[in-house]
Write a protein that holds these residues in place. Structure first.
Motif, PDB file in Angstrom:
ATOM      1  N   VAL A  52       2.609   2.863  -8.197  1.00 47.01           N
ATOM      2  CA  VAL A  52       1.852   4.103  -8.368  1.00 47.01           C
ATOM      3  C   VAL A  52       0.561   3.937  -7.578  1.00 47.01           C
ATOM      4  O   VAL A  52      -0.134   2.928  -7.718  1.00 47.01           O
ATOM      5  CB  VAL A  52       1.534   4.356  -9.861  1.00 47.01           C
ATOM      6  CG1 VAL A  52       0.652   5.600 -10.018  1.00 47.01           C
ATOM      7  CG2 VAL A  52       2.816   4.513 -10.665  1.00 47.01           C
ATOM      8  N   CYS A  53       0.274   4.916  -6.723  1.00 45.37           N
ATOM      9  CA  CYS A  53      -0.912   4.828  -5.875  1.00 45.37           C
ATOM     10  C   CYS A  53      -2.163   5.191  -6.670  1.00 45.37           C
ATOM     11  O   CYS A  53      -2.204   6.228  -7.329  1.00 45.37           O
ATOM     12  CB  CYS A  53      -0.762   5.761  -4.683  1.00 45.37           C
ATOM     13  SG  CYS A  53      -2.218   5.777  -3.625  1.00 45.37           S
ATOM     14  N   ARG A  54      -3.171   4.344  -6.571  1.00 43.13           N
ATOM     15  CA  ARG A  54      -4.411   4.608  -7.302  1.00 43.13           C
ATOM     16  C   ARG A  54      -5.240   5.682  -6.628  1.00 43.13           C
ATOM     17  O   ARG A  54      -6.163   6.212  -7.240  1.00 43.13           O
ATOM     18  CB  ARG A  54      -5.235   3.328  -7.412  1.00 43.13           C
ATOM     19  CG  ARG A  54      -4.570   2.319  -8.335  1.00 43.13           C
ATOM     20  CD  ARG A  54      -5.408   1.089  -8.479  1.00 43.13           C
ATOM     21  NE  ARG A  54      -6.698   1.389  -9.084  1.00 43.13           N
ATOM     22  CZ  ARG A  54      -7.563   0.477  -9.479  1.00 43.13           C
ATOM     23  NH1 ARG A  54      -7.277  -0.794  -9.331  1.00 43.13           N
ATOM     24  NH2 ARG A  54      -8.699   0.820 -10.021  1.00 43.13           N
ATOM     25  N   ALA A  55      -4.920   5.990  -5.375  1.00 43.44           N
ATOM     26  CA  ALA A  55      -5.710   7.004  -4.662  1.00 43.44           C
ATOM     27  C   ALA A  55      -5.093   8.392  -4.767  1.00 43.44           C
ATOM     28  O   ALA A  55      -5.808   9.382  -4.873  1.00 43.44           O
ATOM     29  CB  ALA A  55      -5.871   6.605  -3.201  1.00 43.44           C
ATOM     30  N   CYS A  56      -3.732   8.476  -4.743  1.00 45.83           N
ATOM     31  CA  CYS A  56      -3.120   9.814  -4.700  1.00 45.83           C
ATOM     32  C   CYS A  56      -2.039   9.998  -5.773  1.00 45.83           C
ATOM     33  O   CYS A  56      -1.457  11.067  -5.862  1.00 45.83           O
ATOM     34  CB  CYS A  56      -2.547  10.102  -3.316  1.00 45.83           C
ATOM     35  SG  CYS A  56      -0.989   9.263  -2.962  1.00 45.83           S
ATOM     36  N   LEU A  57      -1.756   8.963  -6.570  1.00 44.72           N
ATOM     37  CA  LEU A  57      -0.783   9.020  -7.668  1.00 44.72           C
ATOM     38  C   LEU A  57       0.674   9.154  -7.203  1.00 44.72           C
ATOM     39  O   LEU A  57       1.559   9.388  -8.028  1.00 44.72           O
ATOM     40  CB  LEU A  57      -1.098  10.161  -8.662  1.00 44.72           C
ATOM     41  CG  LEU A  57      -2.489  10.129  -9.312  1.00 44.72           C
ATOM     42  CD1 LEU A  57      -2.694  11.382 -10.156  1.00 44.72           C
ATOM     43  CD2 LEU A  57      -2.652   8.893 -10.173  1.00 44.72           C
TER      44      LEU A  57
ATOM     45  N   SER B 110       0.828  -1.203   0.000  1.00 45.84           N
ATOM     46  CA  SER B 110       0.000   0.000   0.000  1.00 45.84           C
ATOM     47  C   SER B 110       0.864   1.256   0.000  1.00 45.84           C
ATOM     48  O   SER B 110       2.048   1.228   0.308  1.00 45.84           O
ATOM     49  CB  SER B 110      -0.984  -0.023   1.172  1.00 45.84           C
ATOM     50  OG  SER B 110      -0.290  -0.262   2.358  1.00 45.84           O
ATOM     51  N   CYS B 111       0.231   2.351  -0.363  1.00 48.45           N
ATOM     52  CA  CYS B 111       0.920   3.624  -0.560  1.00 48.45           C
ATOM     53  C   CYS B 111       1.489   4.149   0.762  1.00 48.45           C
ATOM     54  O   CYS B 111       0.802   4.174   1.781  1.00 48.45           O
ATOM     55  CB  CYS B 111      -0.080   4.617  -1.134  1.00 48.45           C
ATOM     56  SG  CYS B 111       0.526   6.303  -1.238  1.00 48.45           S
ATOM     57  N   GLN B 112       2.734   4.614   0.717  1.00 42.76           N
ATOM     58  CA  GLN B 112       3.370   5.151   1.927  1.00 42.76           C
ATOM     59  C   GLN B 112       2.846   6.537   2.278  1.00 42.76           C
ATOM     60  O   GLN B 112       3.012   6.998   3.395  1.00 42.76           O
ATOM     61  CB  GLN B 112       4.888   5.195   1.747  1.00 42.76           C
ATOM     62  CG  GLN B 112       5.487   3.798   1.723  1.00 42.76           C
ATOM     63  CD  GLN B 112       7.001   3.818   1.537  1.00 42.76           C
ATOM     64  OE1 GLN B 112       7.666   4.781   1.895  1.00 42.76           O
ATOM     65  NE2 GLN B 112       7.539   2.751   0.973  1.00 42.76           N
ATOM     66  N   SER B 113       2.230   7.218   1.304  1.00 46.84           N
ATOM     67  CA  SER B 113       1.697   8.557   1.586  1.00 46.84           C
ATOM     68  C   SER B 113       0.294   8.483   2.179  1.00 46.84           C
ATOM     69  O   SER B 113      -0.014   9.187   3.125  1.00 46.84           O
ATOM     70  CB  SER B 113       1.631   9.399   0.318  1.00 46.84           C
ATOM     71  OG  SER B 113       2.878   9.461  -0.302  1.00 46.84           O
ATOM     72  N   CYS B 114      -0.562   7.621   1.597  1.00 45.70           N
ATOM     73  CA  CYS B 114      -1.970   7.651   2.016  1.00 45.70           C
ATOM     74  C   CYS B 114      -2.529   6.291   2.386  1.00 45.70           C
ATOM     75  O   CYS B 114      -3.676   6.201   2.814  1.00 45.70           O
ATOM     76  CB  CYS B 114      -2.817   8.288   0.913  1.00 45.70           C
ATOM     77  SG  CYS B 114      -3.133   7.196  -0.488  1.00 45.70           S
ATOM     78  N   GLY B 115      -1.745   5.213   2.200  1.00 42.79           N
ATOM     79  CA  GLY B 115      -2.235   3.879   2.538  1.00 42.79           C
ATOM     80  C   GLY B 115      -3.124   3.279   1.462  1.00 42.79           C
ATOM     81  O   GLY B 115      -3.669   2.189   1.639  1.00 42.79           O
ATOM     82  N   GLY B 116      -3.258   3.974   0.332  1.00 42.48           N
ATOM     83  CA  GLY B 116      -4.112   3.501  -0.756  1.00 42.48           C
ATOM     84  C   GLY B 116      -3.518   2.302  -1.494  1.00 42.48           C
ATOM     85  O   GLY B 116      -2.373   1.920  -1.273  1.00 42.48           O
ATOM     86  N   GLU B 117      -4.328   1.756  -2.378  1.00 35.24           N
ATOM     87  CA  GLU B 117      -3.934   0.606  -3.178  1.00 35.24           C
ATOM     88  C   GLU B 117      -2.970   1.060  -4.285  1.00 35.24           C
ATOM     89  O   GLU B 117      -3.172   2.112  -4.887  1.00 35.24           O
ATOM     90  CB  GLU B 117      -5.208   0.036  -3.806  1.00 35.24           C
ATOM     91  CG  GLU B 117      -5.067  -1.295  -4.470  1.00 35.24           C
ATOM     92  CD  GLU B 117      -6.344  -1.635  -5.252  1.00 35.24           C
ATOM     93  OE1 GLU B 117      -6.227  -2.303  -6.287  1.00 35.24           O
ATOM     94  OE2 GLU B 117      -7.440  -1.192  -4.821  1.00 35.24           O
TER      95      GLU B 117
HETATM   96 ZN   LIG Z   1      -1.433   7.214  -2.029  1.00 39.13          ZN
END
Ligand SMILES: [Zn+2]
Length: 130
Positions: free
Chosen positions: A32-37, A2-9
């Motif tokens: 590449v984070c699908r929530a925050c790019l 998961s994304c280190q910035s927002c925890g997104g997928e």
């Molecule tokens: Zn993210």
């Protein structure tokens, strides 16, 4: 992962040797984070490029344009530091037949405040680089 910035997928994207020079470090792939790019390097490279249109319909289907495009969006959090790399990636996306600024515009509309950087503001800065 998961994304280190927002925890997104995240989506893992393999980075070809010729594109690796534009990234900090020498990782064979990025997520590449699908929530925050946001983009992070990873050693866990998938064999094929995933369908990046899952990020947004504005992302081109062709990997020749889509991969450098996602790399440049990932580098936008430090535009001043990565100016040369971003300029080179913009040119690659254009050569592959996609207008990178148009895609950044559409991503700014789709992601808005969710994105890891202010895409609309960065888009204006990118315009100066071309
Ligand atoms: Zn993210």
């Amino acid at each position: 992962m998961s994304c280190q910035s927002c925890g997104g997928e995240t989506l893992a994207v393999p980075v070809s040797t010729e594109l690796r020079e534009y990234l900090p470090g020498d990782a064979p792939a990025v997520t590449v984070c699908r929530a925050c790019l946001a983009m992070e390097p990873t050693d866990d490279a998938p064999e094929t490029v995933p369908d990046l249109t899952a990020i947004d319909d504005a992302v081109p289907r062709n990997a020749e344009a889509a991969v450098p495009l996602m790399l440049l969006v990932g580098l936008l959090d430090s535009l001043a530091l990565h100016r040369a790399e971003i300029t080179a990636l913009l040119e690659r996306v254009e050569r592959a037949g996609t207008d990178p600024l148009l895609v950044v515009d559409r991503l700014a509309d789709s992601y808005g405040a969710e994105a890891h950087v202010d895409l609309a503001a960065r888009r204006h800065q990118l315009e100066q680089l071309l």
